[in-house]
Design a protein around this motif. Structure first.
Motif, short mmCIF file in Angstrom:
data_model
loop_
_atom_site.label_atom_id
_atom_site.label_comp_id
_atom_site.label_asym_id
_atom_site.label_seq_id
_atom_site.Cartn_x
_atom_site.Cartn_y
_atom_site.Cartn_z
N UNK A 89 28.31 11.55 56.51
CA UNK A 89 28.57 10.99 55.18
C UNK A 89 27.78 9.70 54.98
N UNK A 90 27.76 8.83 56.00
CA UNK A 90 26.99 7.58 55.90
C UNK A 90 25.51 7.89 55.69
N UNK A 91 25.00 8.88 56.42
CA UNK A 91 23.59 9.23 56.32
C UNK A 91 23.25 9.87 54.98
N UNK A 92 24.25 10.48 54.34
CA UNK A 92 24.06 11.00 52.98
C UNK A 92 23.67 9.87 52.04
N UNK A 93 24.33 8.71 52.20
CA UNK A 93 23.98 7.55 51.37
C UNK A 93 22.62 6.99 51.76
N UNK A 94 22.31 6.97 53.05
CA UNK A 94 21.00 6.50 53.51
C UNK A 94 19.89 7.31 52.82
N UNK A 95 20.04 8.62 52.79
CA UNK A 95 19.05 9.49 52.15
C UNK A 95 19.09 9.29 50.63
N UNK A 96 20.31 9.18 50.07
CA UNK A 96 20.48 8.98 48.63
C UNK A 96 19.79 7.72 48.13
N UNK A 97 19.78 6.69 48.95
CA UNK A 97 19.11 5.43 48.58
C UNK A 97 17.66 5.39 49.08
N UNK A 98 17.07 6.55 49.33
CA UNK A 98 15.66 6.70 49.75
C UNK A 98 15.33 5.97 51.05
N UNK A 99 16.20 6.09 52.04
CA UNK A 99 15.94 5.56 53.39
C UNK A 99 15.44 4.11 53.39
N UNK A 100 16.27 3.16 52.94
CA UNK A 100 15.80 1.76 52.86
C UNK A 100 15.36 1.24 54.24
N UNK A 101 14.24 0.53 54.25
CA UNK A 101 13.72 -0.03 55.51
C UNK A 101 14.66 -1.09 56.09
N UNK A 118 33.47 -5.29 60.17
CA UNK A 118 32.24 -4.58 60.54
C UNK A 118 32.05 -3.49 59.50
N UNK A 119 30.94 -3.59 58.77
CA UNK A 119 30.67 -2.57 57.75
C UNK A 119 30.06 -1.34 58.42
N UNK A 120 30.13 -0.21 57.73
CA UNK A 120 29.51 1.00 58.27
C UNK A 120 27.98 0.88 58.24
N UNK A 121 27.46 0.24 57.19
CA UNK A 121 26.02 -0.02 57.10
C UNK A 121 25.78 -1.05 56.01
N UNK A 122 24.59 -1.65 56.04
CA UNK A 122 24.21 -2.58 54.98
C UNK A 122 22.70 -2.53 54.82
N UNK A 123 22.24 -2.82 53.62
CA UNK A 123 20.81 -2.98 53.38
C UNK A 123 20.62 -3.92 52.20
N UNK A 124 19.41 -4.45 52.08
CA UNK A 124 19.11 -5.30 50.94
C UNK A 124 17.98 -4.67 50.14
N UNK A 125 18.05 -4.90 48.83
CA UNK A 125 17.00 -4.46 47.93
C UNK A 125 16.71 -5.66 47.04
N UNK A 126 15.54 -6.27 47.23
CA UNK A 126 15.29 -7.55 46.56
C UNK A 126 16.27 -8.56 47.13
N UNK A 127 16.99 -9.26 46.25
CA UNK A 127 17.99 -10.23 46.71
C UNK A 127 19.39 -9.59 46.84
N UNK A 128 19.52 -8.36 46.35
CA UNK A 128 20.84 -7.71 46.33
C UNK A 128 21.19 -7.10 47.68
N UNK A 129 22.37 -7.49 48.22
CA UNK A 129 22.87 -6.85 49.44
C UNK A 129 23.82 -5.73 49.05
N UNK A 130 23.64 -4.59 49.72
CA UNK A 130 24.54 -3.44 49.54
C UNK A 130 25.34 -3.29 50.83
N UNK A 131 26.64 -3.09 50.67
CA UNK A 131 27.50 -2.85 51.83
C UNK A 131 28.05 -1.43 51.70
N UNK A 132 27.77 -0.62 52.72
CA UNK A 132 28.13 0.79 52.73
C UNK A 132 29.41 0.98 53.54
#
Length: 197
Positions: A89-101, A118-132
């Motif tokens: 399920x987590x990887x579904x979001x990783x793919x859905x968000x185009x595999x953020x670096x 502890x979050x399941x995952x996190x990434x940033x896009x520009x200045x925006x942090x996403x918490x998965x």
């Protein structure tokens, strides 16, 4: 580039994805590595047999074997597990968000004496942090406690000036509504797994 070199590079890339994401379903590997149709994907994965372990959970789920870990220098040992669906399920979001670096799994946020989460995952896009966050089999009370910890961390200024965007993935419409209610006041988006199938 000759065919053999190309093939070896593809093998390496698939193994690196498994190192990063732990477990991937056949269709996820197909999507990430552009393996064409289902039969072609199965043929490629079968040819990588020595580097992969797998089991069935709806579709075939793959993870690194001892040889696969050795080939790419992965230290984490994964086993056949009932929690693989959580990773899928987590990887579904990783793919859905185009595999953020900038994607990182299981990152700790904490302020001593206030809260640690502890979050399941996190990434940033520009200045925006996403918490998965993945809601697979948790009790809703555990989700509620986690959301309250996030609110405390926000109040404590952990995320500086840009509030994080929370992205949940869950199993049912009912659970989606519960998570939306619990997350009132946060920038949140809740998906159900069926939206990606």
């Amino acid at each position: 580039m000759n065919q053999l070199v190309k093939r070896e590079q593809r093998v390496e890339n698939i193994l690196l994805s498994l190192k990063k994401l732990s477990y991937l379903s056949r269709s996820q590997i197909q999507a990430l590595h552009d393996l064409g149709g289902e039969r072609n994907a199965q043929k490629i994965l079968k040819s990588m047999g020595e580097y992969l372990n797998s089991f069935r959970e709806g579709e075939t789920v793959y993870y690194l074997s001892k040889e696969g870990r050795e080939r790419i220098g992965a230290s984490r040992v994964n086993k056949k597990t009932t929690t693989a669906q959580h990773y899928i399920m987590r990887n579904t979001l990783y793919i859905g968000y185009q595999s953020p670096e900038t994607w990182k799994n299981e990152i700790r946020f904490s302020v001593e004496g206030i809260a640690t989460v502890i979050c399941d995952a996190t990434f940033t896009h520009g200045k925006q942090r996403y918490i998965i966050e993945v809601d697979y089999m948790q009790k809703m009370n555990a989700n509620k406690a986690k959301i309250q910890k996030y609110k405390k961390l926000i109040d404590a200024g952990v995320f500086e000036n840009v509030l994080p965007k929370f992205v949940w993935i869950t199993t049912t419409e009912y659970r989606r509504k519960q998570l939306q209610k619990l997350s009132k006041g946060l920038d949140v988006q809740v998906f159900t797994i069926s939206e990606f199938n």
